[in-house]
Design a protein around this motif. Sequence first.
Motif, mmCIF file in Angstrom:
data_model
loop_
_atom_site.group_PDB
_atom_site.id
_atom_site.type_symbol
_atom_site.label_atom_id
_atom_site.label_comp_id
_atom_site.label_asym_id
_atom_site.label_seq_id
_atom_site.Cartn_x
_atom_site.Cartn_y
_atom_site.Cartn_z
ATOM 1 N N GLU A 1 0.981 -1.220 0.186
ATOM 2 C CA GLU A 1 0.109 0.073 0.466
ATOM 3 C C GLU A 1 1.028 1.027 -0.362
ATOM 4 O O GLU A 1 0.728 2.863 -0.796
ATOM 5 C CB GLU A 1 -0.945 0.390 1.269
ATOM 6 C CG GLU A 1 -2.233 0.580 1.161
ATOM 7 C CD GLU A 1 -3.230 0.859 2.575
ATOM 8 O OE1 GLU A 1 -4.648 0.026 1.888
ATOM 9 O OE2 GLU A 1 -2.894 0.910 3.316
ATOM 10 N N GLU A 2 1.891 1.354 1.020
ATOM 11 C CA GLU A 2 2.874 2.229 0.969
ATOM 12 C C GLU A 2 3.606 2.586 -0.725
ATOM 13 O O GLU A 2 3.506 3.804 -0.679
ATOM 14 C CB GLU A 2 3.825 2.247 2.313
ATOM 15 C CG GLU A 2 3.579 2.444 3.584
ATOM 16 C CD GLU A 2 4.001 2.159 4.652
ATOM 17 O OE1 GLU A 2 5.580 2.412 4.456
ATOM 18 O OE2 GLU A 2 3.475 2.023 5.605
ATOM 19 N N ARG A 3 3.754 1.536 -1.246
ATOM 20 C CA ARG A 3 4.774 1.344 -2.781
ATOM 21 C C ARG A 3 3.765 2.369 -2.974
ATOM 22 O O ARG A 3 4.141 3.028 -4.609
ATOM 23 C CB ARG A 3 5.642 0.268 -2.717
ATOM 24 C CG ARG A 3 5.914 -0.010 -1.865
ATOM 25 C CD ARG A 3 6.985 -1.467 -2.905
ATOM 26 N NE ARG A 3 5.619 -2.152 -3.143
ATOM 27 C CZ ARG A 3 5.680 -3.211 -2.950
ATOM 28 N NH1 ARG A 3 6.069 -3.964 -1.651
ATOM 29 N NH2 ARG A 3 4.813 -4.396 -3.116
ATOM 30 N N ASN A 4 2.165 2.009 -3.395
ATOM 31 C CA ASN A 4 1.458 2.966 -4.389
ATOM 32 C C ASN A 4 0.831 3.582 -4.214
ATOM 33 O O ASN A 4 0.528 4.600 -4.791
ATOM 34 C CB ASN A 4 1.054 0.717 -4.797
ATOM 35 C CG ASN A 4 1.724 0.145 -5.709
ATOM 36 O OD1 ASN A 4 1.684 0.099 -6.858
ATOM 37 N ND2 ASN A 4 2.140 -0.892 -4.755
ATOM 38 N N ILE A 5 1.372 4.199 -2.707
ATOM 39 C CA ILE A 5 -0.205 5.061 -2.399
ATOM 40 C C ILE A 5 0.292 6.245 -2.013
ATOM 41 O O ILE A 5 -0.075 7.059 -1.623
ATOM 42 C CB ILE A 5 -1.399 4.687 -1.110
ATOM 43 C CG1 ILE A 5 -1.800 3.790 -1.848
ATOM 44 C CG2 ILE A 5 -2.240 5.795 -0.946
ATOM 45 C CD1 ILE A 5 -3.542 4.048 -3.667
ATOM 46 N N VAL A 6 1.428 6.646 -1.402
ATOM 47 C CA VAL A 6 2.038 7.336 -0.879
ATOM 48 C C VAL A 6 2.379 8.819 -1.901
ATOM 49 O O VAL A 6 2.446 9.867 -1.336
ATOM 50 C CB VAL A 6 3.330 7.467 0.197
ATOM 51 C CG1 VAL A 6 4.391 8.087 0.004
ATOM 52 C CG2 VAL A 6 3.412 6.181 0.959
ATOM 53 N N GLU A 7 2.970 8.141 -2.835
ATOM 54 C CA GLU A 7 3.450 8.938 -3.638
ATOM 55 C C GLU A 7 2.051 9.608 -4.413
ATOM 56 O O GLU A 7 1.919 11.552 -4.093
ATOM 57 C CB GLU A 7 4.041 8.906 -4.734
ATOM 58 C CG GLU A 7 4.623 9.962 -5.764
ATOM 59 C CD GLU A 7 3.235 10.316 -6.557
ATOM 60 O OE1 GLU A 7 3.426 11.543 -7.060
ATOM 61 O OE2 GLU A 7 2.780 9.572 -7.262
ATOM 62 N N PRO A 8 1.182 9.153 -4.705
ATOM 63 C CA PRO A 8 -0.471 10.311 -4.858
ATOM 64 C C PRO A 8 -1.119 10.324 -3.675
ATOM 65 O O PRO A 8 -1.530 11.875 -4.504
ATOM 66 C CB PRO A 8 -1.509 8.583 -5.134
ATOM 67 C CG PRO A 8 -0.635 7.482 -5.524
ATOM 68 C CD PRO A 8 0.752 7.505 -4.925
#
Length: 543
Positions: free
Chosen positions: A525-532
């Motif tokens: 989740e962090e790899r894919n959602i932190v930046e968005p």
Amino acid sequence: MTDYGHELLFGGFLTPDARQPEQVVARARLCEQAGLDLVTFQDHPYQPGFLDTWTLMSYLAAATSRIRLAGNVLNLPLRQPVVLARSVASLDLLSGGRVELGLGTGAFWDAIEANGGRRLTPGQAVDALDEAIRIIREVWAADRRGGVRVDGEHYRVVGAKRGPAPAHPVGIWVGAYKPRLLRLVGRTADGWLPSLAYLPNGPADLAGLNALVDEGAAAAGRDPAEVRRLLNVSGRFTGTGAGFLDGPPRQWVRELTDLVLEHGTSGFVLGTDDPASIQLFAQEVAPGVRELVAAERAGSTAPAAPPPGELTGPAGDTTEPTGTAGAAQERRETLRVGSVAGLAVTPTPAPQVRHSDHRLWDESTRPVAPPAPTGHVYSPQAQAVGGHLVDVHDHLRRELGEIRDLLDQVRRGAVSAGDARGVLNRMTLRQNNWTLGAYCAAYCTLVTQHHGLEDDAIFPHLRRADPGLVPVIDRLEQEHVVIHEVVEGVDRALVALIGDPGRLTGLQQAVDVLTDTLLSHLSYEERNIVEPLARYGFYPGQL
């Protein structure tokens, strides 16, 4: 240096905004969910823009299950002492002993008089408070014979019946700044509750004011340590220190610990309505202060407990695999640039060590979020929004460490399976809503109410903001359901162990599956959602 040795309390000081009552309730629930001990509200009955504090507290007593409630502080000139005593005792009984009595002399006399109260001089107000405390204690003393009789100048009670007695020894905490009132606190009250913002010299004023409380206690033959010292505080959580309580959580931990050890402050109530600050205070600051104070009180500079995020292995050893809370916190505090250029938040890697061969999903089929726009600039607020997801996940990782520690304690016979199940039921991991961990359960409620959008939760917002995220969000939601079932499986294994103490292997397997599944999911989740999140925010208009 004076440490009175009280158990530490951490609370929230929320605005009882009548324009947004649902938000007030949601923030109070967030305080409970995040782990705070106390939620408090200012009391200005003459202010039509505020909810009535006593009515709000009564509603929240039914809307919460663990957190304690208090006025900060109740306006005595507009609240009759006998009725107030019975109201406090009644709500304490109904809530299972979760009410404290913050009490003040009153200050805004024009408004008090306009609403039916009596205008008093400062000296009269102190005398009235003294009489009121005597009356309240007499009403609560339901085991004494005879009626309550206090022939005071400001309050006269002639034979009122006693009772009911509260469910627990309710603390009477007085907001006070002037010498005469501070001495009264020492003589008659259970706690002193000032606001740091009202002290001209900040923490430097605490020593002299504490001395006046101690003086009053000594004059009445009381041990000064009987009077708890609390403090309303405010500040900012930032990446670098810029002043007292203006910096990263670790700075707050040091500064509040100093107040405990040097001035005996044992209760800290944070004045904020910001959900992110509430969670940082509850999940980063409070545990850190408790740990340092416990170590000092034990006469040791070593940590009183294993650092957050350590996992207890089957053989009783402790390991901290890549991806635990301690490592993630250190990465964020040093603001090391992660894999996304310009974003100083590093997603937590998945652990390299697996505890179980059981796999509930195929990680190779997970969709990946679209790449970040080239050259995108992330403001400090955007960095904080992206990093907050990691903060929330670190709390879940710490709870996972507690579950593994509980398993070890059950194995050693230190706690029963029933006690361990009770702890599990109080954890965030046990909650039903898994959207962005436990965060959305309270935070999205605030967002929805604030923006008036019935479906405005974090995932729907991200779906609308970037259609390329839809496959990732679909997968995350599927995994949330699986994880909830895994937590339920741990609970079932605990129930089985209660019936048959020999079924420890099943519990170990369930906890191992939870460990592998949860840590893998949080990292994904962090790899894919932190930046968005750092581009779009948790809700429309945040960034």
